[in-house]
Enzyme design. Sequence first.
Site, PDB file in Angstrom:
ATOM      1  NE  ARG A  57      -2.734   0.466   3.734  1.00  0.00           N
ATOM      2  CZ  ARG A  57      -2.098   0.830   4.698  1.00  0.00           C
ATOM      3  NH1 ARG A  57      -1.841   2.352   4.719  1.00  0.00           N
ATOM      4  NH2 ARG A  57      -1.852   0.333   5.744  1.00  0.00           N
ATOM      5  CG  ASP A 181      -6.468  16.137 -16.674  1.00  0.00           C
ATOM      6  OD1 ASP A 181      -5.823  15.650 -17.781  1.00  0.00           O
ATOM      7  OD2 ASP A 181      -7.701  15.664 -16.580  1.00  0.00           O
ATOM      8  CE  LYS A 206      -9.831   8.054 -20.405  1.00  0.00           C
ATOM      9  NZ  LYS A 206      -9.983   7.836 -18.939  1.00  0.00           N
TER      10      LYS A 206
END
Length: 389
Positions: A57, A181, A206
Site C-alpha cells: 500500500r 490535467d 488513456k
Amino acid sequence: MEAVKMAEEYKFETRCIHGNGGLVEGHPYGAVSVPIFQTATFAHPGIGRSTGYDYTRESNPTRHELESVMSTLEEADDSIACTSGMAAIGLCLELFEEGSHILCTEDLYGGTVRMFESIGEKRGVTFSYVDTSDIELVRKSIRKETKALYIETPSNPTMKVTDFAAMKEIADEYGLLIIADNTFLTPYFQKPLTLGADLVVHSGTKFLGGHNDVLAGFVCIKGKGLSEKLRYTYKTVGCCLPPFDSFLVLRGIKTLSVRLERQQENAKKIALWLKDRPEVKAVYYTGLPEHPGYEINQKQASGCGSMISFKVDSEKRARKLLESVKLISYAESLGGVESLITYPMLQTHGDVPVETRERLGITEDFLRMSVGIENAEDLIADLEQALAE
C-alpha cells in the site's frame, strides 16, 4: 549521480523505455522487463531494518519503477501512481481545507466536475468554472479564498487552449497552486511542470497505458513539500496502483512516442477530411491553423495530439453515425491504439447540467473522436459510410 546525469542526456523516446537509466541492472537475474512483485508485504532483514519496501500500500518495486519513469518523463520531483485518474484528482483535493476555493477551466471532463461538486463540496471546498483561455476573466474571478487554478488544456471535449505562461503570472501574483490535467497531450507533447504548474494529473488509462486494458492515474509533483503531503495521504487512504497494473502501464509507456506520432498523423488527416464534409458543421482540433488556440498550443506544446471533436448537421446524423461505425468503436475512454468515438452529452458529460453543456457547445450534434493507430484511409472510409444518408 552518474545515472541522473546520463538521463538528462537521453531523449524522450529512450526515457520511455529506460527511465533514468540503469533499470535492468536493478532487476533480479537481469530481467529486461520489470518483474511483477505481486506481494502485499515484505520481510524485514532484522528489527529496525528494511529492504526499502515494507507494505505494498505504501510502496512496491514494480510501482516504484513506473513512478520513476513518469517523473523523468514529466520532469517531476515525484510521481504517485493511483488506481485511476479520478483517484489521482481525489488525492489532490486532500490538499485543500474547508473554505478553500478552486478556479477551474469551465470545459472539464465531466467526471472531474462530478467529483468536485459532490465529494469536494461536501468537504467544504468550493469551485467555479470560467473560460481559462480568457486571461482577464480568470483574473477577475479570483477570490480571497482562492487557493488553486485547475487547468485542462486542450480542454475536454471542446479543445480550448489555456496559456500556461499567463496562468503562471496570475498564480505567482496571488500565491496560487496550478494543477494541470495533461491526459490529452501527455509529457510527450506537453510538460506543464516546466511551464509553471505545481501538480500534473493524468488518467493513465488513456494514452500512457495506451491499450484500453488497464485503469491507472498519476499525480506528478513539483517540490518536496507537496510530495510529502501527498505521499502521506496516499499511504493513508490506500489508492495505490497494484503491481500488475503498474507493469501494464510501464509496458504501454515503452511505445508512447511511436503511438502518439502515428495517432497524431492520423488525426491531422481525419480533421482535414472532416472539414470538407458537407455533413460536418465544425471541427475542433488544435492542429488546425484556424483553431483559436493554435498559436498558443504551438508555443507551449510540441504537438497537437489525436483528440478531435466535431459537430454534424443534426442530432439524427450524430446518432446514426454512432450506430453505423464498424471499424471505429462507439465507446467511452480515449488514447488507446483502437479508435473510439463518444457522445459527450450522454457519456463523458452526462452529469453536467444541460444548460451548462449547451452553453459550452456540448449538444446533441457534438461528437468526440479518439484517433488510434489504424490506417487513416480505413478510418476515413468508416466515417464516410457512417455519415452517408
